[in-house]
Structures are given as structure tokens and as C-alpha cells.
Write a protein that holds these residues in place. Structure first.
Motif, PDB file in Angstrom:
ATOM      1  N   VAL A   1       0.863  -1.178   0.000  1.00  0.00           N
ATOM      2  CA  VAL A   1       0.000   0.000   0.000  1.00  0.00           C
ATOM      3  C   VAL A   1       0.897   1.224   0.000  1.00  0.00           C
ATOM      4  N   LEU A   2       0.632   2.171  -0.891  1.00  0.00           N
ATOM      5  CA  LEU A   2       1.492   3.357  -0.932  1.00  0.00           C
ATOM      6  C   LEU A   2       0.670   4.629  -1.020  1.00  0.00           C
ATOM      7  N   SER A   3       1.099   5.644  -0.292  1.00  0.00           N
ATOM      8  CA  SER A   3       0.502   6.955  -0.509  1.00  0.00           C
ATOM      9  C   SER A   3       1.499   8.052  -0.154  1.00  0.00           C
ATOM     10  N   GLY A   4       1.262   9.220  -0.709  1.00  0.00           N
ATOM     11  CA  GLY A   4       2.137  10.359  -0.449  1.00  0.00           C
ATOM     12  C   GLY A   4       1.312  11.533   0.027  1.00  0.00           C
ATOM     13  N   ILE A   5       1.942  12.389   0.815  1.00  0.00           N
ATOM     14  CA  ILE A   5       1.234  13.588   1.263  1.00  0.00           C
ATOM     15  C   ILE A   5       2.193  14.770   1.139  1.00  0.00           C
ATOM     16  N   GLN A   6       1.676  15.863   0.620  1.00  0.00           N
ATOM     17  CA  GLN A   6       2.556  17.017   0.383  1.00  0.00           C
ATOM     18  C   GLN A   6       2.822  17.801   1.665  1.00  0.00           C
ATOM     19  N   PRO A   7       4.070  18.234   1.851  1.00  0.00           N
ATOM     20  CA  PRO A   7       4.396  19.023   3.039  1.00  0.00           C
ATOM     21  C   PRO A   7       4.178  20.511   2.780  1.00  0.00           C
TER      22      PRO A   7
ATOM     23  N   SER B   1       3.157  18.342 -15.629  1.00  0.00           N
ATOM     24  CA  SER B   1       3.534  16.929 -15.649  1.00  0.00           C
ATOM     25  C   SER B   1       3.444  16.268 -14.276  1.00  0.00           C
ATOM     26  N   TYR B   2       2.899  16.978 -13.321  1.00  0.00           N
ATOM     27  CA  TYR B   2       2.717  16.500 -11.946  1.00  0.00           C
ATOM     28  C   TYR B   2       2.145  15.077 -11.872  1.00  0.00           C
ATOM     29  N   PRO B   3       1.106  14.755 -12.675  1.00  0.00           N
ATOM     30  CA  PRO B   3       0.554  13.385 -12.570  1.00  0.00           C
ATOM     31  C   PRO B   3       1.546  12.304 -13.011  1.00  0.00           C
TER      32      PRO B   3
ATOM     33  N   LEU C   1       4.849  12.396 -12.469  1.00  0.00           N
ATOM     34  CA  LEU C   1       5.725  12.166 -11.307  1.00  0.00           C
ATOM     35  C   LEU C   1       4.989  11.295 -10.284  1.00  0.00           C
ATOM     36  N   MET C   2       3.714  11.572 -10.145  1.00  0.00           N
ATOM     37  CA  MET C   2       2.908  10.774  -9.211  1.00  0.00           C
ATOM     38  C   MET C   2       2.845   9.309  -9.675  1.00  0.00           C
ATOM     39  N   ALA C   3       2.742   9.120 -10.974  1.00  0.00           N
ATOM     40  CA  ALA C   3       2.729   7.745 -11.511  1.00  0.00           C
ATOM     41  C   ALA C   3       4.064   7.067 -11.200  1.00  0.00           C
ATOM     42  N   ALA C   4       5.164   7.804 -11.364  1.00  0.00           N
ATOM     43  CA  ALA C   4       6.481   7.227 -11.067  1.00  0.00           C
ATOM     44  C   ALA C   4       6.567   6.852  -9.584  1.00  0.00           C
ATOM     45  N   ASP C   5       6.016   7.728  -8.711  1.00  0.00           N
ATOM     46  CA  ASP C   5       5.991   7.433  -7.267  1.00  0.00           C
ATOM     47  C   ASP C   5       5.330   6.084  -6.995  1.00  0.00           C
ATOM     48  N   ILE C   6       4.261   5.861  -7.692  1.00  0.00           N
ATOM     49  CA  ILE C   6       3.453   4.667  -7.419  1.00  0.00           C
ATOM     50  C   ILE C   6       4.110   3.421  -8.021  1.00  0.00           C
TER      51      ILE C   6
HETATM   52  N1  TRP Z   1      -0.566  14.487  -5.235  1.00  0.00           N
HETATM   53  C1  TRP Z   1      -0.890  13.960  -3.938  1.00  0.00           C
HETATM   54  C2  TRP Z   1      -1.664  15.013  -3.122  1.00  0.00           C
HETATM   55  O1  TRP Z   1      -1.519  16.182  -3.387  1.00  0.00           O
HETATM   56  C3  TRP Z   1       0.358  13.555  -3.189  1.00  0.00           C
HETATM   57  C4  TRP Z   1       1.073  12.454  -3.905  1.00  0.00           C
HETATM   58  C5  TRP Z   1       2.218  12.554  -4.633  1.00  0.00           C
HETATM   59  C6  TRP Z   1       0.638  11.097  -3.972  1.00  0.00           C
HETATM   60  N2  TRP Z   1       2.549  11.361  -5.134  1.00  0.00           N
HETATM   61  C7  TRP Z   1       1.616  10.435  -4.768  1.00  0.00           C
HETATM   62  C8  TRP Z   1      -0.451  10.387  -3.449  1.00  0.00           C
HETATM   63  C9  TRP Z   1       1.510   9.065  -5.056  1.00  0.00           C
HETATM   64  C10 TRP Z   1      -0.563   9.033  -3.759  1.00  0.00           C
HETATM   65  C11 TRP Z   1       0.414   8.374  -4.548  1.00  0.00           C
HETATM   66  O2  TRP Z   1      -2.401  14.662  -2.212  1.00  0.00           O
END
Ligand code: TRP
Ligand code: ADP
Length: 321
Positions: free
Chosen positions: A3-9, A123-125, A127-132
Motif C-alpha cells: 500500500v502506498l501513498s504520499g502527502i505534500q508538506p 507533468s505533476y501526474p 511524477l505521481m505515476a512514477a511514485d506509485i
Molecule cells: N498528489 C498527492 C496530493 O496532493 C500527493 C502524492 C504525490 C501522492 N505522489 C503520490 C499520493 C503518489 C498518492 C500516490 O495529495
């Protein structure tokens, strides 16, 4: 399951962030292999002051640890500490149709408001795809506002797999409950962008003041009121015990109460919930090395996974044998 998720600081976490997202990440850490990261690269699209960004990343890590994210169960790391993600981002960019990104809301909204977006936001989405994809993630818990980005990720991974060979795990979104639901102090959804937030680690007196200023309607005291359509009741429900909630619910239905009284109850209930968290955060903050050590260990674990996925992707597209 990974399970993965990110949160912006992008500022101090507020009640909406906690009840809409963080609380659920923390619950998921018990039954899954949780990867959670602080999305500092994404935050660069809005924060361009280095001192602010640095402080926000540390604050975010401390907040998450104080709220119960347990580094012995889940992997907590900072997005930019994993350079493999940025490399993967480029591989994905080369297979991303412009039209796909033009339809994404973050960019579209900005353009509609007449604000010129930079290429990072566009291109933000990706980078998000790469994160996942970098971590072979299977499940991505996100608020409703992010579903579109998960769809983009699935599209990009699917077409890469199709064009080259099976490389990426296709992730599924998991829509967080209550997301987009916690109201702010002004009747809109609680959000940093609306300046209507109640921060989780707000100084207690300041928090009480902000609660007392929550906007309410001009209903006469004696009139009954529907609790389910009342923001103050929604906020109270986040912290109240079942018994307390039922008591206040009955008050609403009967009428004859003032909002000031409910606000006081809300401040008291929030305080009972938040005080132990504040103490835990203060204790964690005293250990100068704790945050860095935790994030370093998290990055080490995350890089092991990301480098093997990147290797796989590079081989698939001919950058490596
Ligand atoms: N874009 C998400 C937000 O603003 C944060 C985020 C970045 C994220 N990379 C991700 C969330 C990968 C889930 C998976 O809330
Ligand atoms: P903000 O709107 O304050 O900038 P973010 O967009 O950074 O917050 O949100 C981070 C996470 O918190 C997302 O998963 C989002 O769905 C969740 N979240 C934000 N605000 C709320 C809210 N008012 N109610 C429920 N969840 C929220």
C-alpha cells in the motif's frame, strides 16, 4: 499487500488531512506493507522558499510519527531521497500523450483561473505515476481529488507494459472514506487553500479561539436543528464518544441551545483527543536525530525496491541489457 501513498508538506496538517487521509494510512499499516512518503518534489510546484520547505518536511515527519505512523511497521520516507523515481518519471514522460495531461484538473483549474502553469505542474501526474510504479504498489489510498491521477498512472503503466513488455504492477485506487468531507471554519471544505483550517498541532489556546469563531447560521436559540446538515456537529462527531454524540444530537433535535455551547464542547473534546498527541510530538521533537534516522532508514528500504523496478523498466525500453 503493498500500500502506498504520499502527502505534500505544504503546511501544518489539519483536521481534514488527519480524518480524511492520515488516520486511514495509519490503520492500513497493520495489515499491509505500507509505504508512505512526504511528497517534497510535488510541493516544489507551490513552495519556492528553501527554509520553508525544509521545515515543512521535518514538521510533516514529526506529525506523522506523533499521529501513530510506526516506522517498524511501515516505511516512511521523503520522495526526493529516492532518485530512481525521477529517472522513472522521464521514462514515463516519453510515453505520455499531451492530451492526457491537458485533461488533468490541477493544471486545467489553474489555466481556467488565468494563472500560467509551469511544466512541473503540467507533468505533476506523471511524477505521481512514477511514485506509485517505483514500488510495485498494489493499492493507493487517496482522497477523491486524486482519483484522476491514479487513472493516469494506470494508463501510463498499461501502455508501457503493452509497448515494451510487462514491467509495472498496475495499481488500484482505494478511495478514502470521509475524504472531501471535513468542513472548515467557514462552511467550505477544510483546506489550506481556503485559509479555513484547524491545525492538528495548533497551540491549544489559539485552537480554542478559532473554534469559537467557526461560522454558524442565525437560527434562534429555541428552534430545533438538523444535526446532519450542521458543520459544527460534523466537527464535534470527529472527536466525541458515541455517548457524547448522542447527547448533542438530542440537543439539536430538541432545540433550545446556543452554538457557543456546542463550540465549547467541541473544543473540550478536541483537547482530550489532541493533548496526548501533542505530548508525544514534543517528546519526539526533543530527539534531534530521530527524524533524520527514521527517514534515512525508510529511504534505504524504499530505494532497494525502486532500484530494482527502475532496472526492470530500463531493460524493457532498451537502456540496459
Ligand atoms: N498528489 C498527492 C496530493 O496532493 C500527493 C502524492 C504525490 C501522492 N505522489 C503520490 C499520493 C503518489 C498518492 C500516490 O495529495
Ligand atoms: P489541502 O486541501 O489542505 O491542501 P491536501 O490537498 O494536501 O489538503 O490533502 C492531503 C490529503 O488530505 C488528501 O488525501 C485529501 O483528500 C485529504 N483532505 C484534505 N482536506 C480534507 C477535508 N476537508 N476532508 C477530508 N479529507 C481531506
Amino acid at each position: 499487500m503493498r500500500v502506498l501513498s504520499g502527502i505534500q508538506p505544504t503546511g501544518r496538517f489539519h483536521w481534514g488531512n488527519y480524518f480524511g487521509a492520515i488516520k486511514q494510512y495509519i490503520e492500513l499499516q497493520y495489515e499491509n506493507d505500507g509505504f508512505y512518503f512526504i511528497a517534497d518534489l510535488h510541493a516544489l510546484t507551490t513552495i519556492r522558499d528553501p527554509a520553508v520547505l525544509r521545515a515543512n518536511v521535518r514538521d510533516a515527519a514529526l506529525d506523522l510519527l506523533a499521529l501513530g505512523l510506526d516506522p517498524s511497521r511501515a516505511t516512511l520516507f521523503v520522495q526526493s531521497h529516492i532518485p530512481e523515481v525521477s529517472e522513472l518519471y522521464w521514462l514515463l514522460m516519453t510515453g505520455t500523450p499531451m492530451g492526457l495531461l491537458e485533461r488533468c484538473v490541477a493544471y486545467k483549474d489553474k489555466m481556467a483561473r488565468g494563472i500560467r502553469a509551469d511544466a512541473g505542474l503540467f507533468s505533476y501526474p506523471v511524477l505521481m505515476a512514477a511514485d506509485i510504479l517505483a514500488y510495485d504498489s498494489q493499492c493507493v489510498p487517496v482522497g477523491e481529488d486524486q482519483i484522476q491521477h491514479i487513472e493516469v498512472c494506470r494508463d501510463l503503466a498499461g501502455s508501457f507494459n503493452h509497448h515494451y513488455r510487462d514491467t509495472f504492477v498496475i495499481p488500484a485506487a482505494r478511495v478514502l472514506q470521509e475524504s472531501a468531507k471535513v468542513p472548515g471554519t467557514d462552511g467550505q471544505k477544510m483546506s489550506k487553500s481556503y485559509d479555513n483550517t484547524l491545525a492538528l498541532f495548533e497551540e491549544p489556546k489559539e485552537l480554542r479561539k478559532k473554534i469559537m469563531r467557526i461560522s454558524t447560521d442565525s437560527r434562534p436559540m429555541e428552534e430545533p436543528k438538523d444535526p446532519d446538515s450542521d458543520d459544527l456537529y460534523q466537527l464535534y462527531s470527529l472527536f466525541a464518544t458515541d455517548e457524547q454524540r448522542e447527547e448533542v444530537r438530542a440537543l439539536y433535535l430538541k432545540g433550545g441551545f446556543g452554538y457557543g455551547e456546542i463550540k465549547k464542547r467541541l473544543a473540550d473534546a478536541a483537547d482530550v483527543f489532541l493533548e496526548p498527541l501533542r505530548i508525544k510530538r514534543q517528546t519526539l521533537a526533543q530527539d534531534e536525530k530521530l527524524v533524520n534516522n527514521t527517514l534515512e532508514a525508510g529511504a534505504k528500504r524504499a530505494r532497494e525496491v525502486a532500484s530494482s523496478v527502475l532496472h526492470r523498466a530500463q531493460s524493457a525500453c532498451g537502456l540496459r541489457v
